[in-house]
Motif scaffolding. Structure first.
Motif, short mmCIF file in Angstrom:
data_model
loop_
_atom_site.label_atom_id
_atom_site.label_comp_id
_atom_site.label_asym_id
_atom_site.label_seq_id
_atom_site.Cartn_x
_atom_site.Cartn_y
_atom_site.Cartn_z
N MET A 2 0.75 -1.22 0.06
CA MET A 2 0.01 -0.05 0.06
C MET A 2 0.75 1.24 -0.03
SD MET A 2 -2.96 0.74 2.69
CE MET A 2 -2.05 1.66 4.00
N GLY A 3 0.65 2.14 -0.78
CA GLY A 3 1.69 3.19 -1.03
C GLY A 3 1.03 4.46 -0.50
N SER A 4 1.36 5.70 -1.00
CA SER A 4 0.92 6.92 -0.23
C SER A 4 -0.13 7.40 -1.26
CB SER A 4 2.05 7.92 -0.13
OG SER A 4 2.68 8.08 -1.41
N HIS A 5 -0.51 6.93 -2.21
CA HIS A 5 -1.30 7.17 -3.14
C HIS A 5 -2.86 7.38 -2.39
CE1 HIS A 5 -4.00 7.06 -6.78
NE2 HIS A 5 -4.84 6.26 -6.09
N GLU A 6 -3.52 8.24 -2.92
CA GLU A 6 -4.82 8.74 -2.22
C GLU A 6 -5.98 8.60 -3.49
OE1 GLU A 6 -5.27 12.17 0.12
OE2 GLU A 6 -4.57 10.92 2.01
N ASN A 7 -6.99 8.01 -3.36
CA ASN A 7 -8.10 7.92 -4.35
C ASN A 7 -9.08 9.02 -3.91
OD1 ASN A 7 -9.82 6.60 -2.54
ND2 ASN A 7 -8.87 4.66 -3.04
N ARG A 8 -10.17 8.94 -4.80
CA ARG A 8 -11.20 9.77 -4.66
C ARG A 8 -11.92 9.95 -3.35
NH1 ARG A 8 -10.89 8.10 -9.54
NH2 ARG A 8 -10.96 9.20 -11.42
N LEU A 9 -11.69 8.53 -2.59
CA LEU A 9 -12.74 8.74 -1.36
C LEU A 9 -11.80 9.47 -0.30
CD1 LEU A 9 -12.88 4.91 -1.14
CD2 LEU A 9 -14.43 6.69 -2.13
N ASN A 15 -6.26 2.84 -0.71
CA ASN A 15 -6.00 1.58 -1.64
C ASN A 15 -5.46 1.94 -2.78
OD1 ASN A 15 -9.48 0.03 -0.31
ND2 ASN A 15 -7.23 0.39 0.85
N PRO A 16 -4.76 1.06 -3.51
CA PRO A 16 -4.42 1.22 -4.74
C PRO A 16 -5.66 1.09 -5.77
CG PRO A 16 -3.75 -0.82 -4.09
CD PRO A 16 -4.25 -0.12 -2.87
N VAL A 17 -6.42 0.68 -5.22
CA VAL A 17 -7.81 0.58 -6.19
C VAL A 17 -8.32 2.19 -6.53
CG1 VAL A 17 -10.31 -0.07 -6.11
CG2 VAL A 17 -8.68 -1.44 -5.08
N ASP A 18 -8.75 2.40 -7.79
CA ASP A 18 -9.32 3.55 -8.09
C ASP A 18 -10.64 3.73 -7.89
OD1 ASP A 18 -9.47 6.04 -9.59
OD2 ASP A 18 -9.73 5.43 -11.42
N TRP A 19 -10.89 3.82 -6.44
CA TRP A 19 -12.50 3.80 -6.00
C TRP A 19 -13.10 5.16 -6.24
CZ3 TRP A 19 -14.30 -0.59 -4.66
CH2 TRP A 19 -13.76 -1.25 -3.90
N TYR A 20 -14.42 5.11 -6.56
CA TYR A 20 -15.20 6.32 -6.66
C TYR A 20 -16.41 6.17 -5.35
CZ TYR A 20 -13.94 7.30 -11.61
OH TYR A 20 -13.24 7.55 -12.59
N PRO A 21 -16.72 7.42 -4.96
CA PRO A 21 -17.93 7.25 -4.04
C PRO A 21 -19.03 7.08 -5.14
CG PRO A 21 -17.33 9.68 -4.45
CD PRO A 21 -16.05 8.66 -4.94
N TRP A 22 -20.32 6.40 -4.52
CA TRP A 22 -21.53 6.59 -5.49
C TRP A 22 -21.88 7.98 -5.90
CZ3 TRP A 22 -24.46 2.36 -7.40
CH2 TRP A 22 -25.46 2.79 -7.96
N GLY A 23 -22.05 8.01 -7.33
CA GLY A 23 -22.45 9.66 -7.74
C GLY A 23 -22.37 9.64 -9.13
N PRO A 24 -22.77 10.65 -9.72
CA PRO A 24 -22.63 10.90 -11.00
C PRO A 24 -21.40 10.72 -11.89
CG PRO A 24 -23.66 12.66 -9.89
CD PRO A 24 -22.95 11.94 -9.00
N GLU A 25 -20.03 10.99 -11.07
CA GLU A 25 -18.92 10.83 -11.93
C GLU A 25 -18.81 9.52 -12.19
OE1 GLU A 25 -14.15 12.00 -11.03
OE2 GLU A 25 -15.49 12.20 -9.34
N ALA A 26 -18.94 8.51 -11.21
CA ALA A 26 -18.68 7.17 -11.47
C ALA A 26 -19.60 6.63 -12.47
CB ALA A 26 -18.91 6.40 -10.13
N LEU A 27 -20.74 6.90 -12.04
CA LEU A 27 -22.07 6.48 -13.50
C LEU A 27 -21.72 7.06 -14.62
CD1 LEU A 27 -25.03 6.69 -10.73
CD2 LEU A 27 -23.81 4.55 -11.36
N GLU A 28 -21.30 7.98 -15.00
CA GLU A 28 -21.18 8.73 -16.00
C GLU A 28 -20.20 8.17 -16.78
OE1 GLU A 28 -21.07 13.04 -15.51
OE2 GLU A 28 -23.22 12.95 -15.01
N ARG A 29 -18.74 7.95 -16.17
CA ARG A 29 -17.69 7.21 -16.82
C ARG A 29 -18.19 5.85 -17.29
NH1 ARG A 29 -12.02 4.90 -14.27
NH2 ARG A 29 -11.34 4.24 -16.10
#
Length: 709
Positions: free
Chosen positions: A1-8, A22-36
């Motif tokens: 686990m690195g120092s990278h921060e995702n959108r959460l 997490n190295p996972v490119d997490w999104y919170p639930w919302g328009p940005e994720a659903l539109e992508r």
């Protein structure tokens, strides 16, 4: 686990923040994720959990912190992380996917969606490699992605079928049920039928329902208590006593700090999953308070007081609101904060110079015997023990040659010393979200317990918490979902409005302050405006101005918390009795519709049956006429609250306070003081007693007619 921060990292939820690195490119639930997802035609990997969830932490360590697994997730999916406490509407819908696929639901919940939010596959925890008879998570990711790309028709068909099934599964009408016969049953016969249906699941040896894991199931125990206390059923009385005693004696109860853990991993209530949830402790505070009243058992009152002490100490924000959860783990190990070895007990109880009257050898003997702390322990292979009390203190004292009174005094000192030592340990993580609905459950339980147990400190806690909600989460009758720090999220759901509305009435009954009734009315008005299904009756879980999901559910079933539909009906029935009969109309219609299903499935619709009991049996209305700060009025009120009257209404009519008449307009007519002395009227149905001014006379009136069904 690195120092990278995702959108959460920009979220307020402690659960989402736990995944921000997490190295996972997490999104919170919302328009940005659903539109992508729509733009790139990618499937969505939806992961739902909560901060105190042990297996959520395990899956994070094993999979979401693994760079290779995270890379696969990022390349193949749009990854969305949801805190189920923030978004119970999403959790409610997508839990059904796993259940429809023949699995048990739970957390972490892992569901795969099409870009238009329709589910096509799901599960809960997945291991990082094939084990436990389960495929490894990387294998699942590849299989799901391949199916989405190469067998799209099958995926779309599965998504359509699951979405259709979700809409159907919440329907509660029962085919072939004689509805007229159900409505013809007396209240006593309804409870008798419900209890008979619960009986095969009851554990006569250990109390509670089912085997392992074992949950408190407070709504079902409440039905047993109603039948025992209101209708004189002796077997039900025994079942309630076995359950309340066994839970209190088991490791599911925190014998040093008070409060209950989430559930027991075994049938004996011995080894818990150690997280503590605000809602469990709210429901159990009310259940033990009612147990003290209904079974006339002081030991249940003691447990209720200890729950309140725990909440005040550990779960109360400086502003007065109540935090959501405490974690099961500390220092990455489940239960580490709570368990003890024999040597740790001996060291903790070693004599010190400030306690010359404390015999550490005797104290150690008593602690090891009473809490059954053994050399090998009872918690996994650690040699540590989850404290529990399988034998009574009286029995242990006799075996050790002590008097019961001496052992009782010594045990109080032991608990104090062990608690002090435990406080030096690293504490479990605490989720400091303040959820409106869960706060409503606890505020109501504290208000009711304060009156039953003559505990003004509980009422102080409840009033402070309600003031906090009013300042931060109530907006002209609308209830927002939660607040953490400066971040407020909403809108609130059906349970938020129903729980907080009922809590306001509980506070009105405990204090006589008309402003609480005004708040309850405002929330009920919002509930009717935004949640009522005007076409088919009942109440939706989400508001009519909330986010549109694949299904707008009306779910009458109890989960870990009481059904929002049942609690909405309870709120409206209470307002119908106290203020304006028209409030009750939509509740009565919905309860009558649900009655056949509730009798068929009391385990799933226990709260609905409790509210149906109020409707069928009728209420006991106590109208107090006199100044609410007069000691004589308070003395009458105490009698109303000490009696076990689950279908009770208490109204306060203060001749010097015009607003008090408006707060109980439906019961105020014809009620007048009798000279200078405050009086009480007891009304059942449309018949009211003559006014009484002596508490013992009121006690006798309240005891009448309890066993007439």
């Amino acid at each position: 686990m690195g120092s990278h921060e995702n959108r959460l990292a920009k979220e307020a939820s402690p659960y989402l923040l736990q995944h921000a690195k997490n190295p996972v490119d997490w999104y919170p639930w919302g328009p940005e994720a659903l539109e992508r997802a729509a733009r790139e035609d990618r499937p969505i990997l939806l992961s739902i959990g909560y901060s105190a969830c042990h297996w959520c932490h395990v899956m994070e360590r094993e999979s979401f912190e693994d760079p290779d697994i995270a890379q696969a997730m990022n390349e193949l999916f749009v990854n969305i992380k949801v805190d189920r406490e923030e978004r119970p509407d999403l959790d409610q819908i997508y839990q059904l996917v796993v259940q429809l696929m023949g699995q048990n639901g739970g957390w972490p919940l892992t569901v795969f969606l099409t870009p238009d939010k329709r589910p096509f596959f799901g599960g809960t925890y997945f291991p990082p490699h094939d084990r436990y008879g389960m495929p490894g998570f990387p294998k699942v990711l590849q299989a799901i992605s391949s199916a989405y790309r190469e067998r799209r028709g099958e995926v779309d068909l599965q998504a359509a079928e699951l979405t259709r099934a979700i809409a159907q599964v919440t329907a509660t009408e029962k085919e072939g049920v004689d509805v007229a016969a159900v409505h013809a049953l007396s209240a006593k016969d309804r409870l008798a039928q419900a209890v008979a249906k619960l009986a095969p699941r009851f554990d006569a040896k250990h109390g509670g329902f089912g085997s392992r894991p074992k949950f408190p199931n407070t709504m079902s125990v409440d039905l047993l208590l109603r039948y025992a206390a209101l209708d004189g059923d002796v077997p039900s009385r025994g079942q309630v006593a076995i359950t309340l005693d066994a839970m209190r004696a088991g490791g599911i109860y925190d014998h040093l700090g008070g409060g209950f853990h989430r559930y027991s991993t075994d049938e004996r209530w011995l080894v818990p999953h150690f997280e503590k949830m605000l809602y469990d402790n709210a429901l159990l505070l009310r259940l033990y308070t009612d147990g003290a009243r209904g079974l006339d058992e002081p030991r249940y009152a003691e447990t209720a007081r200890e729950i309140a002490t725990y909440v005040a100490r550990e779960m109360t924000d400086a502003g007065g609101g109540f935090y959501a959860t405490q974690d099961a783990d500390s220092e990455g190990v489940e239960g580490k904060f709570f368990v003890w070895s024999r040597d740790e007990i001996k060291t903790a109880l070693a004599a010190d110079s400030s306690a010359e009257d404390f015999d550490s050898h005797q104290a150690t003997q008593l602690a090891l015997a009473y809490f059954e702390v053994t050399e090998n322990g009872n918690f996994e292979e650690t040699g540590k023990t989850v404290l529990h009390t399988p034998r009574t203190l009286e029995t242990v004292a006799r075996d050790l040659g002590m008097t019961h009174e001496h052992a009782k005094q010594l045990l109080a000192r032991i608990r104090e010393k062990l608690f002090e030592v435990r406080e030096e340990r690293v504490k479990p993580f605490r989720d400091e979200k303040i959820l409106a609905g869960w706060n409503g459950l606890l505020i109501g339980a504290l208000a009711d317990a304060s009156t039953a147990l003559d505990a003004p400190e509980m009422l102080g806690l409840a009033e402070r918490a309600f003031a906090f909600l009013r300042a931060r989460l109530l907006e002209e009758g609308r209830v927002l979902r939660h607040v953490k720090g400066d971040i407020v999220k909403g809108p609130g759901f059906l349970d938020d409005h129903a729980y907080v509305g009922n809590a306001a009435i509980d506070l009105y009954e405990a204090t006589g302050k008309p402003e609480y009734m005004a708040a309850a009315r405002a929330m009920a008005d919002s509930l009717l405006l935004h949640f009522a299904d005007r076409d088919n009756g009942g109440f939706f879980f989400t508001p009519n101005d909330g986010e549109a999901l694949i299904h707008r559910a009306k779910d009458p079933y109890d989960q870990a918390v009481p059904s929002g539909q049942a609690m909405a009906c309870l709120l409206l029935l209470r307002l119908g009795s106290l203020v304006e009969p028209s409030y009750a109309e939509s509740a009565v219609a919905e309860l009558e519709r649900l009655a056949p299903a509730a009798l068929e499935n009391p385990f799933g619709l226990g709260q609905t049956l409790a509210v149906l009991d109020r409707l069928a049996r009728g209420t006991v209305d106590v109208v107090l006429v006199g100044k609410r700060d007069d000691g004589r009025t308070r003395a009458l009120a105490r009698e109303a609250f000490r009696a076990y009257l689950p279908n009770r209404n208490v109204a306060w009519l203060d001749p010097s306070e015009p607003a008090s008449r408006e707060a109980c307009a439906a019961l105020a007519e014809g009620k007048a003081p009798k000279g200078e002395a405050p009086v009480a009227y007891v009304c059942r149905g449309r018949t009211c007693s003559l006014p009484v001014s002596v508490p013992t006379a009121l006690r006798e009136l309240l005891a009448e007619g309890k066993l007439d069904g």
